[in-house]
Design a protein around this motif. Structure first.
Motif, mmCIF file in Angstrom:
data_model
loop_
_atom_site.group_PDB
_atom_site.id
_atom_site.type_symbol
_atom_site.label_atom_id
_atom_site.label_comp_id
_atom_site.label_asym_id
_atom_site.label_seq_id
_atom_site.Cartn_x
_atom_site.Cartn_y
_atom_site.Cartn_z
ATOM 1 N N SER A 50 1.035 -1.427 -0.072
ATOM 2 C CA SER A 50 -0.289 0.015 -0.272
ATOM 3 C C SER A 50 0.141 1.013 0.116
ATOM 4 C CB SER A 50 -0.966 0.150 1.090
ATOM 5 O OG SER A 50 -0.299 0.121 2.462
ATOM 6 N N MET A 51 2.510 0.944 0.521
ATOM 7 C CA MET A 51 3.274 2.624 0.228
ATOM 8 C C MET A 51 4.564 2.261 -1.333
ATOM 9 S SD MET A 51 3.968 2.599 4.720
ATOM 10 C CE MET A 51 4.396 0.649 5.160
ATOM 11 N N GLY A 52 3.604 1.079 -1.903
ATOM 12 C CA GLY A 52 5.029 0.973 -2.668
ATOM 13 C C GLY A 52 5.241 0.271 -2.387
ATOM 14 N N TYR A 53 5.901 -0.411 -0.995
ATOM 15 C CA TYR A 53 7.243 -1.379 -1.378
ATOM 16 C C TYR A 53 6.756 -2.686 -1.338
ATOM 17 C CZ TYR A 53 7.937 3.049 1.239
ATOM 18 O OH TYR A 53 8.552 3.838 1.782
ATOM 19 N N SER A 54 7.774 -3.567 -0.588
ATOM 20 C CA SER A 54 7.405 -4.905 -0.711
ATOM 21 C C SER A 54 8.931 -5.519 0.300
ATOM 22 C CB SER A 54 8.171 -6.135 -2.215
ATOM 23 O OG SER A 54 9.777 -5.921 -2.490
ATOM 24 N N GLU A 55 8.832 -7.131 0.670
ATOM 25 C CA GLU A 55 9.340 -6.734 1.580
ATOM 26 C C GLU A 55 11.015 -7.137 1.539
ATOM 27 O OE1 GLU A 55 7.655 -10.730 3.018
ATOM 28 O OE2 GLU A 55 6.378 -9.931 4.442
ATOM 29 N N LEU A 56 11.132 -6.910 -0.142
ATOM 30 C CA LEU A 56 12.778 -7.009 -0.791
ATOM 31 C C LEU A 56 12.872 -5.549 -1.054
ATOM 32 C CD1 LEU A 56 12.961 -10.662 -1.986
ATOM 33 C CD2 LEU A 56 13.919 -9.944 -0.422
ATOM 34 N N ASP A 57 12.249 -4.517 -0.594
ATOM 35 C CA ASP A 57 12.743 -3.390 -1.591
ATOM 36 C C ASP A 57 11.641 -1.981 -0.546
ATOM 37 O OD1 ASP A 57 13.406 -1.445 -3.055
ATOM 38 O OD2 ASP A 57 12.398 -1.650 -5.037
ATOM 39 N N VAL A 58 12.875 -1.995 0.386
ATOM 40 C CA VAL A 58 11.485 -0.574 0.934
ATOM 41 C C VAL A 58 13.067 0.153 0.416
ATOM 42 C CG1 VAL A 58 10.812 -0.147 3.326
ATOM 43 C CG2 VAL A 58 11.190 -2.349 2.379
ATOM 44 N N GLU A 59 12.336 1.532 0.103
ATOM 45 C CA GLU A 59 13.884 2.213 -0.557
ATOM 46 C C GLU A 59 14.912 1.430 -0.651
ATOM 47 O OE1 GLU A 59 13.445 5.367 1.796
ATOM 48 O OE2 GLU A 59 10.913 5.259 1.775
ATOM 49 N N GLY A 60 15.088 0.277 -1.122
ATOM 50 C CA GLY A 60 15.953 -0.195 -1.166
ATOM 51 C C GLY A 60 17.171 -1.433 -0.911
ATOM 52 N N VAL A 61 16.606 -1.262 0.501
ATOM 53 C CA VAL A 61 16.342 -1.968 1.833
ATOM 54 C C VAL A 61 15.499 -3.259 1.852
ATOM 55 C CG1 VAL A 61 18.629 -0.958 2.063
ATOM 56 C CG2 VAL A 61 16.461 -1.392 3.651
ATOM 57 N N GLY A 62 16.140 -4.926 2.160
ATOM 58 C CA GLY A 62 14.579 -5.458 2.692
ATOM 59 C C GLY A 62 14.808 -5.282 4.033
ATOM 60 N N ILE A 63 13.372 -6.379 4.880
ATOM 61 C CA ILE A 63 13.415 -6.558 6.585
ATOM 62 C C ILE A 63 13.341 -8.233 6.477
ATOM 63 C CG2 ILE A 63 11.365 -4.194 5.585
ATOM 64 C CD1 ILE A 63 9.138 -6.620 6.396
ATOM 65 N N ILE A 64 13.588 -7.513 7.037
ATOM 66 C CA ILE A 64 13.755 -9.488 8.139
ATOM 67 C C ILE A 64 12.725 -9.548 9.206
ATOM 68 C CG2 ILE A 64 15.225 -10.179 7.112
ATOM 69 C CD1 ILE A 64 17.261 -9.595 9.582
ATOM 70 N N VAL A 65 12.163 -10.171 9.558
ATOM 71 C CA VAL A 65 11.285 -10.662 10.966
ATOM 72 C C VAL A 65 12.075 -11.180 12.041
ATOM 73 C CG1 VAL A 65 9.989 -12.086 12.032
ATOM 74 C CG2 VAL A 65 9.124 -11.113 9.764
ATOM 75 N N ALA A 66 12.310 -10.406 13.226
ATOM 76 C CA ALA A 66 13.060 -10.417 14.211
ATOM 77 C C ALA A 66 12.896 -11.018 15.461
ATOM 78 C CB ALA A 66 13.671 -8.999 14.550
ATOM 79 N N ASP A 67 11.314 -11.125 15.750
ATOM 80 C CA ASP A 67 10.125 -11.484 16.342
ATOM 81 C C ASP A 67 9.351 -11.270 16.742
ATOM 82 O OD1 ASP A 67 9.611 -8.779 17.388
ATOM 83 O OD2 ASP A 67 11.762 -8.995 18.854
ATOM 84 N N ALA A 68 8.137 -12.080 17.069
ATOM 85 C CA ALA A 68 6.663 -12.030 16.556
ATOM 86 C C ALA A 68 6.588 -11.854 17.897
ATOM 87 C CB ALA A 68 6.215 -12.788 16.068
ATOM 88 N N ALA A 69 5.317 -11.544 18.798
ATOM 89 C CA ALA A 69 4.000 -12.157 19.711
ATOM 90 C C ALA A 69 2.274 -11.862 19.177
ATOM 91 C CB ALA A 69 3.962 -11.247 20.688
ATOM 92 N N LEU A 70 2.352 -12.729 20.044
ATOM 93 C CA LEU A 70 0.219 -12.532 19.785
ATOM 94 C C LEU A 70 -0.131 -12.392 21.249
ATOM 95 C CD1 LEU A 70 -0.860 -15.377 19.196
ATOM 96 C CD2 LEU A 70 1.155 -15.096 17.399
ATOM 97 N N GLN A 71 -1.636 -12.879 21.376
ATOM 98 C CA GLN A 71 -2.339 -12.623 22.047
ATOM 99 C C GLN A 71 -3.547 -12.918 21.093
ATOM 100 O OE1 GLN A 71 -3.113 -8.770 23.732
ATOM 101 N NE2 GLN A 71 -3.097 -9.843 25.979
ATOM 102 N N TYR A 72 -4.144 -14.275 21.947
ATOM 103 C CA TYR A 72 -5.321 -14.648 21.054
ATOM 104 C C TYR A 72 -6.922 -14.385 21.752
ATOM 105 C CZ TYR A 72 -3.570 -17.996 18.797
ATOM 106 O OH TYR A 72 -1.926 -18.159 17.405
ATOM 107 N N ARG A 73 -7.963 -12.956 21.264
ATOM 108 C CA ARG A 73 -9.290 -13.213 22.092
ATOM 109 C C ARG A 73 -10.515 -13.523 22.089
ATOM 110 N NH1 ARG A 73 -6.587 -9.475 25.446
ATOM 111 N NH2 ARG A 73 -8.414 -7.249 25.224
ATOM 112 N N SER A 74 -10.485 -14.447 20.737
ATOM 113 C CA SER A 74 -11.994 -14.956 20.430
ATOM 114 C C SER A 74 -11.336 -16.263 19.007
ATOM 115 C CB SER A 74 -12.871 -14.789 20.138
ATOM 116 O OG SER A 74 -12.767 -13.619 18.997
ATOM 117 N N GLU A 75 -12.001 -17.213 19.517
ATOM 118 C CA GLU A 75 -12.339 -18.256 18.403
ATOM 119 C C GLU A 75 -12.665 -17.182 16.509
ATOM 120 O OE1 GLU A 75 -13.295 -22.811 18.829
ATOM 121 O OE2 GLU A 75 -14.849 -21.252 19.301
ATOM 122 N N ALA A 76 -11.418 -18.474 15.405
ATOM 123 C CA ALA A 76 -12.474 -17.843 14.177
ATOM 124 C C ALA A 76 -12.334 -19.191 13.387
ATOM 125 C CB ALA A 76 -11.052 -16.390 13.189
#
Length: 140
Positions: A50-76
């Protein structure tokens, strides 16, 4: 053990809808915990796009996921449409948190919330790099 607590921003910069497929559902007939991160990954890809980027190209560099945390609130469940909202917060020199909330689109029932820490990464030099100014500017 202390429970994970995710505080949400007052406003999310982006939202998208994703319909849950049979492949997202486990033997308990609800959203599988491993598949939740896959749905969030799809939302992250759309957020960047939506900002014109991809995971491999955010103004010429990429991203990597360093960590993740989540909370479940209800079933889906199979066939439900999830609204996934996302925003970048907690910037530091090399990255930030992508904070998200997933809710059932029709009722607004919150299903899960979380954050994914990302680091900006130069895949050619195999090293982390500072947050691109233009990306950070979207959230100033």
């Amino acid at each position: 053990m202390a429970r994970i607590r995710i505080d949400l921003p007052e406003h999310f910069a982006f939202s998208t809808t994703i319909t849950l497929l049979l492949s997202h559902i486990n033997y308990g007939n609800h959203l599988d915990n491993a598949q939740l991160l896959g749905v969030v990954s799809e939302a992250r890809l759309r957020f960047l796009k939506s900002m014109g980027y991809s995971e491999l190209d955010v103004e010429g560099v990429g991203i990597i996921v360093a960590d993740a945390a989540l909370q479940y609130r209800s079933e889906a469940f199979h066939g439900e449409t999830m609204k996934v909202e996302m925003s970048a917060t907690e910037f530091h020199d090399f990255g930030c948190d992508l904070v998200w909330r997933m809710s059932e689109a029709g009722s607004g029932r919150e299903v899960a919330r979380g954050k994914t820490g990302i680091v900006f990464f130069d895949y050619r030099s195999r090293s982390k790099v500072t947050v691109p100014a233009g990306f950070r500017g979207h959230f100033a």
